[in-house]
Design an enzyme around this catalytic site. Structure first.
Site, mmCIF file in Angstrom:
data_model
loop_
_atom_site.group_PDB
_atom_site.id
_atom_site.type_symbol
_atom_site.label_atom_id
_atom_site.label_comp_id
_atom_site.label_asym_id
_atom_site.label_seq_id
_atom_site.Cartn_x
_atom_site.Cartn_y
_atom_site.Cartn_z
ATOM 1 N N HIS A 18 0.836 -1.212 0.000
ATOM 2 C CA HIS A 18 0.000 0.000 0.000
ATOM 3 C C HIS A 18 0.868 1.258 0.000
ATOM 4 C CE1 HIS A 18 -3.689 2.296 0.824
ATOM 5 N NE2 HIS A 18 -2.930 3.031 1.628
ATOM 6 N N GLU A 19 1.812 1.325 0.923
ATOM 7 C CA GLU A 19 2.654 2.520 1.015
ATOM 8 C C GLU A 19 3.648 2.603 -0.136
ATOM 9 O OE1 GLU A 19 1.784 4.753 2.941
ATOM 10 O OE2 GLU A 19 0.396 3.577 4.159
ATOM 11 N N HIS A 22 2.317 4.755 -2.931
ATOM 12 C CA HIS A 22 2.568 6.181 -2.716
ATOM 13 C C HIS A 22 4.002 6.541 -3.078
ATOM 14 C CE1 HIS A 22 -1.205 7.264 -0.998
ATOM 15 N NE2 HIS A 22 -1.043 6.636 0.160
#
Length: 421
Positions: A18-19, A22
């Site tokens: 998920h990170e 980013h």
């Protein structure tokens, strides 16, 4: 111990992916990423690579990428502060030392009068001879505080300087990364174990089962049950489930020949919440091995699961289901432990399902979530100018507080369900 390791790996992988979404898109957009963190709270482990500090923190409840410009800088230099300066061969400032624990060589002391580390990149003040001097600051200069170094963030390296599309892509990249992870896992499972067929064809027959005793074999096609045509595997399963203990006449096709078998589905020892008993005969779904079919299955299953999650969310908002239908950290850890004990395929499928859940929940238009941030960017696109940062920050703060309250309520429900039922 194996269960604990499985929980750490599953949660860690989902948060990491998920990170990572980013981080990758932010770096491609030229945004300075100060920290990539898994977990919250005190640091357990850290290392620096390039301009980013990578950390693992104590509380495994999420993660974050700290991008320049999203939050106020932790170190600020005010007028009248004495700082130490170091220079490169071109005479530009490469280090600004704010709080010297020990004397550093090759430094010049400056009493700061004016400083701009975002746009014009200069520092101006009085030197030791009380002369007013002005120095250019290198774009890759660092601030040193308590012997900790932090890169300055010129405005073009900050999140807010990027185009609306770049900012939206940076935020959306994380849910997208979780969808991609789920697709890869579902596809990998299909490549390894085959694609479940929708046809009413028998796969493995469990030894000692009702099906084996009746004479069913792998590869048999069920044409009809009690004169009702079976057009799909789901229809076959429903018919067997709804007739526990009742004699059923199966019309079976094997090697292009048709014949009948009489089978009485056994009754499961446990019951559904409604009290209705379930019939079963002890067979598995037929699977097919196809590379293209595996990719199609991975995508379709991800879409079907996403659709189901959206339906459940809609039912929450309409009141059709209550908060007790949700699982918080305790429930997720418990289910992950159960999946780990059931075997690797089940654990990987559960990981993929969790990844889809995280992606969809983060896309909800709630402040403090990725969807809330995308909502503010959409409002900016409509208005033609950004929302006041203080108002947006307040909305995210309130959203985060309400989210934490929801997590506490759901966690309490989890504790009661896991430990007291």
């Amino acid at each position: 111990m194996q269960t604990v390791i499985s929980i750490i790996l599953v949660i860690g992988v989902i948060i990491f992916v998920h990170e990572l979404g980013h981080l990758i898109v932010a770096k491609r957009a030229g945004i300075l990423c100060r920290e990539f963190a898994i977990g919250f709270g005190p640091k357990l482990f850290s290392f620096r690579k390039g301009e980013t500090l990578y950390t693992i923190r104590l509380l495994p409840l999420g993660g974050y990428v700290r991008m320049a410009g999203e939050d106020p800088e932790m170190v600020q230099i005010k007028t009248g502060h004495d700082v130490g300066l170091q220079f490169n061969a071109e005479g530009k400032v490469t280090k600004i030392i704010l709080n010297r624990k020990k004397k550093l060589s090759h430094t010049e002391t400056l009493n700061v009068q004016r400083i701009d580390l975002e746009h014009d990149l200069f520092i101006e003040g009085y030197n030791a001879e009380e002369e007013l001097v002005r120095y250019e600051v290198d774009r890759e200069a660092v601030l040193v505080y308590d012997n900790q170094e932090m890169l300055i963030a010129p405005y073009d390296r900050q999140f807010g300087s990027k185009t609306l599309g770049q900012r939206a892509a940076t935020i959306f990249a994380s849910p997208l990364a979780n969808f991609i992870l789920a697709f890869v896992l579902f596809t990998g499972l299909a490549l390894s174990f085959g694609v479940p067929s929708e046809e009413p064809i028998i796969g493995d027959v469990l030894p000692g089962s009702v099906a084996e005793e009746a004479g069913l074999e792998q590869g048999d096609r069920i044409l009809a049950i009690n004169q009702k045509a079976m057009d799909s595997w789901d229809e076959l399963v429903r018919t067997i489930m709804h007739n526990p203990g009742r004699e059923l006449v199966f019309v079976v096709e094997r090697n292009n020949e048709e014949f009948e078998l009489t089978i009485t589905p056994a009754v499961r020892e446990h019951e559904l919440e409604s009290g209705e008993q379930i019939g079963f005969i002890g067979v598995h779904q037929h699977v097919e091995h196809s590379v293209l079919g595996a990719f199609v299955y991975g995508f379709n299953y991800m879409v079907e699961l996403s659709t189901l999650i959206f339906k459940v969310i809609g039912m929450l908002f309409t009141g059709a289901v209550g908060l007790d239908a949700l699982a918080g950290p305790v429930g997720i850890f418990d289910f992950t432990g159960q999946a780990a004990q059931a075997g690797l395929p089940i654990l990987l499928r559960w990981t993929a399902a969790l990844s889809v859940n995280l992606a969809i929940l983060n896309l909800l238009p709630i402040p403090a979530l990725d969807g809330g941030r995308l909502l503010f960017l959409a409002l900016e696109a409509v208005r033609g100018r950004p929302i006041d940062p203080q108002k947006e920050g307040l909305a995210h703060f309130i959203g985060f507080a309400l989210l934490m309250l929801l997590i506490l309520v759901v966690t309490w429900n989890d504790i009661q369900r896991v430990f007291f039922n």
